[in-house]
Design a protein around this motif. Structure first.
Motif, short mmCIF file in Angstrom:
data_model
loop_
_atom_site.label_atom_id
_atom_site.label_comp_id
_atom_site.label_asym_id
_atom_site.label_seq_id
_atom_site.Cartn_x
_atom_site.Cartn_y
_atom_site.Cartn_z
N ASN A 9 35.84 -25.19 2.86
CA ASN A 9 34.88 -26.07 3.50
C ASN A 9 35.39 -26.65 4.80
OD1 ASN A 9 33.03 -25.67 1.46
ND2 ASN A 9 33.82 -27.37 0.26
N SER A 10 36.71 -26.71 4.99
CA SER A 10 37.25 -27.33 6.19
C SER A 10 37.75 -26.31 7.22
CB SER A 10 38.37 -28.29 5.83
OG SER A 10 39.46 -27.59 5.27
N LEU A 11 37.48 -25.04 7.01
CA LEU A 11 37.91 -24.05 7.99
C LEU A 11 37.10 -24.21 9.27
CD1 LEU A 11 38.24 -20.97 5.63
CD2 LEU A 11 40.07 -22.31 6.64
N PRO A 12 37.70 -23.95 10.42
CA PRO A 12 37.02 -24.21 11.70
C PRO A 12 35.69 -23.49 11.85
CG PRO A 12 39.32 -23.66 12.07
CD PRO A 12 39.04 -23.47 10.60
N TRP A 13 35.57 -22.27 11.37
CA TRP A 13 34.33 -21.52 11.55
C TRP A 13 33.24 -21.92 10.55
CZ3 TRP A 13 38.98 -19.26 10.19
CH2 TRP A 13 39.09 -18.83 8.88
N LYS A 14 33.55 -22.77 9.60
CA LYS A 14 32.56 -23.24 8.63
C LYS A 14 31.88 -24.53 9.08
CE LYS A 14 33.23 -20.35 5.16
NZ LYS A 14 32.21 -19.55 4.57
N THR A 15 32.42 -25.19 10.10
CA THR A 15 31.91 -26.51 10.48
C THR A 15 31.14 -26.50 11.79
OG1 THR A 15 33.99 -27.02 11.58
CG2 THR A 15 33.78 -27.70 9.27
N GLY A 16 30.59 -25.39 12.19
CA GLY A 16 29.84 -25.32 13.44
C GLY A 16 28.37 -25.58 13.23
N LYS A 17 27.61 -25.36 14.29
CA LYS A 17 26.16 -25.52 14.22
C LYS A 17 25.55 -24.39 13.39
CE LYS A 17 26.00 -25.38 18.71
NZ LYS A 17 25.53 -25.27 20.06
N ASN A 18 24.34 -24.62 12.89
CA ASN A 18 23.64 -23.56 12.16
C ASN A 18 23.09 -22.49 13.09
OD1 ASN A 18 24.13 -24.66 9.67
ND2 ASN A 18 22.27 -25.86 9.64
N GLU A 19 22.71 -22.89 14.31
CA GLU A 19 22.22 -21.95 15.32
C GLU A 19 23.36 -21.59 16.26
OE1 GLU A 19 18.99 -20.60 15.90
OE2 GLU A 19 18.71 -21.26 13.84
N VAL A 20 23.62 -20.31 16.44
CA VAL A 20 24.70 -19.85 17.32
C VAL A 20 24.14 -18.89 18.34
CG1 VAL A 20 26.54 -20.18 15.63
CG2 VAL A 20 25.32 -18.01 15.70
N ASN A 21 24.87 -18.68 19.43
CA ASN A 21 24.52 -17.70 20.44
C ASN A 21 25.17 -16.37 20.09
OD1 ASN A 21 23.11 -19.57 22.06
ND2 ASN A 21 25.04 -20.30 22.91
N TYR A 22 24.41 -15.29 20.14
CA TYR A 22 24.93 -13.97 19.82
C TYR A 22 25.10 -13.14 21.08
CZ TYR A 22 24.46 -14.60 14.82
OH TYR A 22 24.61 -15.04 13.54
N PHE A 23 26.17 -12.36 21.11
CA PHE A 23 26.47 -11.43 22.19
C PHE A 23 26.78 -10.08 21.58
CE2 PHE A 23 27.56 -15.64 23.55
CZ PHE A 23 27.10 -15.72 24.85
N VAL A 24 26.39 -9.02 22.27
CA VAL A 24 26.70 -7.66 21.84
C VAL A 24 27.67 -7.08 22.85
CG1 VAL A 24 25.77 -5.35 21.49
CG2 VAL A 24 24.48 -7.32 20.73
N GLU A 25 28.76 -6.53 22.36
CA GLU A 25 29.72 -5.87 23.25
C GLU A 25 29.51 -4.37 23.16
OE1 GLU A 25 34.30 -5.11 22.91
OE2 GLU A 25 33.97 -7.17 23.61
N VAL A 26 29.20 -3.74 24.28
CA VAL A 26 29.05 -2.29 24.34
C VAL A 26 30.14 -1.74 25.23
CG1 VAL A 26 26.56 -2.31 23.92
CG2 VAL A 26 27.39 -2.40 26.25
N GLY A 27 30.51 -0.50 25.01
CA GLY A 27 31.55 0.12 25.83
C GLY A 27 31.58 1.62 25.65
N THR A 28 32.48 2.26 26.39
CA THR A 28 32.59 3.71 26.34
C THR A 28 33.34 4.20 25.11
OG1 THR A 28 34.58 3.57 27.71
CG2 THR A 28 32.49 3.99 28.84
N THR A 29 34.04 3.30 24.42
CA THR A 29 34.79 3.66 23.22
C THR A 29 34.46 2.68 22.10
OG1 THR A 29 36.64 2.30 23.95
CG2 THR A 29 36.73 4.64 24.52
N PRO A 30 34.73 3.05 20.85
CA PRO A 30 34.51 2.11 19.74
C PRO A 30 35.46 0.91 19.84
CG PRO A 30 34.84 4.35 18.93
CD PRO A 30 35.14 4.36 20.38
N TYR A 31 35.18 -0.12 19.06
CA TYR A 31 36.01 -1.32 19.04
C TYR A 31 37.45 -0.97 18.67
CZ TYR A 31 37.73 -5.93 17.82
OH TYR A 31 38.47 -7.08 17.76
N GLY A 32 38.39 -1.56 19.37
CA GLY A 32 39.81 -1.34 19.09
C GLY A 32 40.44 -0.25 19.92
N LYS A 33 39.66 0.48 20.67
CA LYS A 33 40.17 1.54 21.53
C LYS A 33 40.03 1.12 22.98
CE LYS A 33 40.69 4.46 18.12
NZ LYS A 33 41.95 4.92 17.67
N TYR A 34 40.98 1.49 23.81
CA TYR A 34 40.91 1.17 25.23
C TYR A 34 39.89 2.09 25.89
CZ TYR A 34 42.16 0.47 30.06
OH TYR A 34 42.11 0.19 31.40
#
Length: 78
Positions: A9-34
């Motif tokens: 209950n006290s973890l930092p990501w549990k105590t935020g607002k109920n509404e959040v801003n979402y972002f999508v990351e797109v790229g030429t390779t999958p996540y974790g690859k340069y």
């Protein structure tokens, strides 16, 4: 010595607002690859924890975009 106990209950990501801003990351390779290109695109606000639903919605609504690019990750901030 302090007796601070960190609970779920006290973890930092549990105590935020109920509404959040979402972002999508797109790229030429999958996540974790340069890759040569990656971009963070704002997709709006929503309730916390909707990452998988947003990823599926973005992929289905723009299939021609993902012929050349990969959906790397969905990020929420707020």
């Amino acid at each position: 010595m302090t007796n601070n106990i960190v609970t779920k209950n006290s973890l930092p990501w549990k105590t935020g607002k109920n509404e959040v801003n979402y972002f999508v990351e797109v790229g030429t390779t999958p996540y974790g690859k340069y890759g040569l290109y990656k971009e963070m695109i704002p997709v709006g606000t929503g309730s916390r924890g909707a990452h998988k639903a947003i990823a599926a919605e973005i992929k289905l609504s723009n299939p021609e975009l993902f012929e050349d690019l990969n959906l790397r990750q969905v990020v929420s901030r707020g």
